[in-house]
Design a protein around this motif. Sequence first.
Motif, mmCIF file in Angstrom:
data_model
loop_
_atom_site.group_PDB
_atom_site.id
_atom_site.type_symbol
_atom_site.label_atom_id
_atom_site.label_comp_id
_atom_site.label_asym_id
_atom_site.label_seq_id
_atom_site.Cartn_x
_atom_site.Cartn_y
_atom_site.Cartn_z
ATOM 1 N N THR A 1 -1.113 -42.112 -2.001
ATOM 2 C CA THR A 1 -0.491 -43.015 -1.026
ATOM 3 C C THR A 1 -0.485 -42.441 0.388
ATOM 4 N N THR B 1 -4.077 -42.174 1.808
ATOM 5 C CA THR B 1 -4.655 -43.465 2.169
ATOM 6 C C THR B 1 -4.069 -43.978 3.476
ATOM 7 N N VAL B 2 -2.750 -43.829 3.646
ATOM 8 C CA VAL B 2 -2.099 -44.290 4.877
ATOM 9 C C VAL B 2 -2.645 -43.535 6.091
ATOM 10 N N GLY C 1 -4.892 -45.261 8.917
ATOM 11 C CA GLY C 1 -4.287 -45.257 10.246
ATOM 12 C C GLY C 1 -5.226 -44.695 11.293
#
Length: 203
Positions: free
Chosen positions: A168, A171-172, A176
């Motif tokens: 998580t 991936t963020v 971004g």
Amino acid sequence: MEYLAPGSGGGAELLAPVPGGGVGADGPSPDSAGELIEPSCGDTTAVPGATAAEAGGEEQAPGLLLRLLRRQEIAFAAVGAGNTLLGMALTVFWLKVLGSDWPPAVSVVLAYCLSILAAFVAHRTLVFRVRGHLWRDFGRFIVVNSGGLLLNTVGVQLAVGTFDLPATPATVVVMGLVAVASYFGHRYFSFRRAPEPAAEGDR
């Protein structure tokens, strides 16, 4: 011929004639034809603080999102978030419409084709506010978006699959960074406009 005019002390003072038959006193004076000569009002000196419209210029109004959010970067993020939600909704829609007879990947592709059109229109009209060069802008927009998709795919694969980072947060972070890169790609490539040539008076 000389004229007598009331003086400031109550007496009279001589006023010399001026060329054309007028009197050399303050204010309008009659000419030889008896018409009043009005003071000149042709001064076109710019008044400090005058707006572009008052000075004869034309300034394009900012888009709706820019008026609400004030900054182009935030407007870009808002359009991106809205387009992501639209893509999700379209994917679910096509999954239900096509059913099990079609591979799920087809629904993703159809949703992507529609959402990228919506994203192009939104970025062009609401965020970057450009006109002209429609097909060139669209081609460049596809290039930047495809590059972002490729960077997201490779970045997430490397972060999660190769370096075994937590899925998580990795991936963020990757998405971004790609979103920031996409903003500059659209600003300086997709919707880039050459600076307007300076006016003759500004050179």
